[in-house]
Design an enzyme around this catalytic site. Structure first.
Site, PDB file in Angstrom:
ATOM      1  CD  GLU A 135      -5.715  -3.157  -4.791  1.00 49.76           C
ATOM      2  OE1 GLU A 135      -5.265  -2.194  -4.117  1.00 49.76           O
ATOM      3  OE2 GLU A 135      -5.115  -4.233  -4.907  1.00 49.76           O
ATOM      4  CG  HIS A 169      -5.532  -2.149  -0.486  1.00 50.35           C
ATOM      5  ND1 HIS A 169      -4.768  -1.669  -1.517  1.00 50.35           N
ATOM      6  CD2 HIS A 169      -5.043  -1.582   0.651  1.00 50.35           C
ATOM      7  CE1 HIS A 169      -3.846  -0.846  -1.034  1.00 50.35           C
ATOM      8  NE2 HIS A 169      -3.988  -0.781   0.279  1.00 50.35           N
ATOM      9  CB  SER A 214      -0.960  -0.044   1.191  1.00 49.61           C
ATOM     10  OG  SER A 214      -1.984   0.920   1.056  1.00 49.61           O
TER      11      SER A 214
END
Length: 304
Positions: free
Chosen positions: A237, A267, A143
Site C-alpha cells: 500500500e 490497504h 485509513s
C-alpha cells in the site's frame, strides 16, 4: 493467502471508487455500493446519536456491557459512513465481544478539516460524560478513520481529557504531507491507489489548510501521553510508511505500540474476511489487543 485469492482481491480493489477522476457524489455512491455488506450474524445494529452526530451501535451476542469502542470509518474524509463499515466494525465487535459505536462524522468538502476531529472529540467527550470509565473505552478506525482516531486522541489530550484504554488502527492515513517513501516505492504494487487519488482526498479535506498540522498528520505530531496503540498495515500500500512512521513516532514518545505489516496484502485488507484468511487473523489480533488494553487500563489509575 493463495495466489488466486490475492489476484481476486486485487482485481476487486482496482475497481474501487476514486474522487480524483469523478464527482464526490458519484464516489460516495460507488463506495456505498462496493461496501454494501451487512454486519455479521449475531451482531445487533441500531441507530443512535453520539456527540451530536448520527451513529450506529453494533452489539454482539455476549458483549461485555462495560466496554465500548468508538469506531471512525475510512474513506479519505470524503466518502464512507457507518453503513459502509458495518461489516468491518461488526466483525471487530463480534471477535472482541464488545459494543462498538460507529460515528457518522461530517465529511469533506462540505465540512473541511478540522470538522471531523471536532466530531471525534465530541463523541469521545460524550462517552465520558455518560459515565463510561476511560479504561472501558477504546478507539478504532481504518485509513482516514485511523488517522482521525489518533487526531482525536491528540485533541482529547490537549483538552485535558483522560486517555482511553487504547486504539486499533487499520492502515491509518496519518501523514497528509504525502512524504512517505512508500508513496512512490509501492506504486504499482498497491491495487487501490495512485498518488493522484490520495491527493484528491487531501484537497477535498484540507482545502488550503496546512497538511503538516498535527491534527491533520498525526504521524508527524508529538504523540507523548497517548494510550497503547495497535497498528496494522499491508505491505502493498502507498500509505505503508504512514503506519511505520506513526508507530516509530509513538515508540519514540514512550507510547506502548505494536506494529504488524502483513506481507503481500493491500490497504485495509481487514475489510475482506470472506476473501482472505489473514483478514480474520488480523481482526482476532485486534480483539486480543483490546481485551488486554481494557484489563491493563482497569488495573491502573486514569491519567489525563
Amino acid at each position: 493467502m493463495s495466489r488466486q485469492q490475492r489476484q481476486d482481491l486485487d482485481d476487486m480493489l482496482r475497481n474501487a471508487p476514486k474522487t480524483a477522476g469523478g464527482t464526490v457524489e458519484r464516489a460516495r455512491t460507488d463506495f456505498a455500493t462496493l461496501f454494501d455488506v451487512p454486519a455479521p450474524d449475531g451482531v445487533t445494529v441500531r441507530d443512535t446519536m453520539l456527540g451530536g452526530r448520527p451513529a450506529l451501535e453494533l452489539t454482539p451476542a455476549g458483549a461485555d456491557g462495560d466496554t465500548v469502542v468508538l469506531f471512525l470509518h475510512g474513506g479519505g474524509y470524503v466518502v464512507g459512513s457507518p453503513r459502509t463499515h458495518a461489516a468491518l466494525a461488526g466483525e471487530l465487535a463480534r471477535r472482541a465481544r464488545t459494543r462498538i459505536v460507529s460515528l457518522d462524522y461530517r465529511l469533506a468538502p462540505e465540512h473541511r478539516f478540522p470538522a471531523a476531529v471536532d466530531d471525534g472529540l465530541a463523541a469521545y467527550r460524550e462517552l465520558l460524560e455518560r459515565g463510561t470509565s476511560p479504561s472501558a473505552i477504546a478507539l478504532a478506525g481504518d485509513s482516514a478513520g485511523g488517522g482521525l482516531s489518533v487526531a482525536t486522541l491528540l485533541a482529547a489530550r490537549e483538552a485535558g481529557l483522560p486517555m482511553p484504554a487504547g486504539a486499533v488502527l487499520f492502515s491509518p492515513w496519518a501523514d497528509l504531507t504525502l512524504t512517505g517513501a512508500s508513496m512512490e516505492g509501492k506504486l504499482g504494487a498497491d491495487p487501490v491507489f495512485v498518488r493522484a487519488d490520495i491527493e484528491g482526498y487531501r484537497t477535498h479535506y484540507l482545502g488550503a489548510g496546512d497538511p503538516a498540522a498535527p491534527l491533520a498528520s498525526p504521524a508527524l505530531a508529538d504523540l507523548t501521553g497517548l494510550p497503547p496503540l495497535l497498528v496494522q498495515a499491508g505491505s502493498n500500500e502507498l500509505l505503508l510508511d504512514d503506519s511505520v512512521r506513526l508507530a516509530a513516532g509513538a515508540g519514540a514518545a514512550g507510547v506502548d505500540v505494536t506494529l504488524r505489516v502483513w506481507g503481500g496484502l493491500p490497504h485495509v485488507f481487514q475489510h475482506h474476511t470472506a476473501l482472505v484468511e489473514e483478514a480474520g487473523q488480523a481482526l482476532d489480533d485486534a480483539a486480543l489487543f483490546l481485551a488486554h488494553a481494557y484489563r491493563t487500563a482497569a488495573a491502573e489509575p486514569a491519567t489525563a
